[in-house]
Write an enzyme that holds these catalytic residues in place. Sequence first.
Site, mmCIF file in Angstrom:
data_model
loop_
_atom_site.group_PDB
_atom_site.id
_atom_site.type_symbol
_atom_site.label_atom_id
_atom_site.label_comp_id
_atom_site.label_asym_id
_atom_site.label_seq_id
_atom_site.Cartn_x
_atom_site.Cartn_y
_atom_site.Cartn_z
ATOM 1 C CD GLU A 132 -0.372 1.974 4.973
ATOM 2 O OE1 GLU A 132 -0.142 2.954 4.556
ATOM 3 O OE2 GLU A 132 -1.538 1.626 5.270
ATOM 4 N N GLY A 133 5.906 1.528 7.013
ATOM 5 C CA GLY A 133 7.194 2.502 7.143
ATOM 6 C C GLY A 133 6.898 1.932 8.681
#
Length: 379
Positions: A363-364
């Site tokens: 998620e990044g």
Amino acid sequence: MDFALNEEQLELQEMVRDFVEKEITPYAAEMDRNNQSMPGLLEKAADMGLLNVIVPEEYGGPGLDSVTVAVIYEELGKGCAGVATSMAANSLASYPILIAGTEEQKQAHCDLLNDGKLAAFALTEPGAGSDAGGVATSAVKNKEAGTYTLNGTKAFITNGGIADTYLVFANTRKSGGIRGLTAFIVPKGTPGFTVGKKEDKMGIRPSNTCELILQDVVIPEANRVGREGEGFRIAMNTLDSARPFVGAVSVGLAQAALDCAVKYAKERKQFGQPIASFQMIQSMIADMAMKVETARLMVLKACWMRDQGLEFSKEAAMAKCYAADVAMQVTTDAVQVMGGYGYSREYPVEKMMRDAKIMQIYEGTNQIQRLVIANKILY
């Protein structure tokens, strides 16, 4: 300013804590070894209402605020970060539809989650991770038929092999880039849509992570979420909303590791006394506790800001980045406090340490989070 949870939040926290202690924690090591969750566990979670926590009341869900959802995910993270990841993936895959979907799409998707179904968010590809503009999966429109044909491969997709519905990002421009990125709903069983290899991961092993293959997958135009080329904005808004929950799972994981280290330090004796009496151990425990508490507060602040309708992109990145780093640091220190026992699979902290690493990646990555933070400060 009020740091107290309300009565409803405390009741939910206790309910989830009890579920975790009975259904997750005792089986965490077995699930880790078997590379899958316990049979029936996700069904039990669905019965508890843990798979539709972000569904609004108007679509039949609990209508929980972000702070309450974070409290739930922290408790799940204490039991097993892999199981928590599978459940949280439902939220990640739902935000694009809640953000930009039609009323029909929102109702249909929320009905699936309310029925205990799983969803998957399919953005990452073998050649596109941090660079969302590098998505090579194509979506070609047939205007006469009112359909799109999707072709491409997705990688490292949580719930990839077990979901009933998929939020797939593809490019509607031949030249690629973020201007063509578009979101689509692809139901399980659509012809040409198949599950590829299942990943054999270092950590969060109970979480199903698979490759997805799309070969001439035809879906109706009604399955497009938002406008063509709006996918990048949708994806970024989705990640902003979901990142504090990654932070919440990270906090739960770190708290569980700290609890193990404290318990062991009180019981383990060396030189005729518990190692908890040694100042070096006390210093490590104190640092671990401060980091966990700081991470928790950052997560709760980001969630509170979202609930207030404030701009929270920077705070979401900070919460995810810091809490993930804390999870890695605290689980590593827990192994150190427990020494050889911490390194052994007889104790849970070595699993926690392996689980923690992904928090800095998915998620990044935390490097991307730092870029987000810097851009918000500098520009």
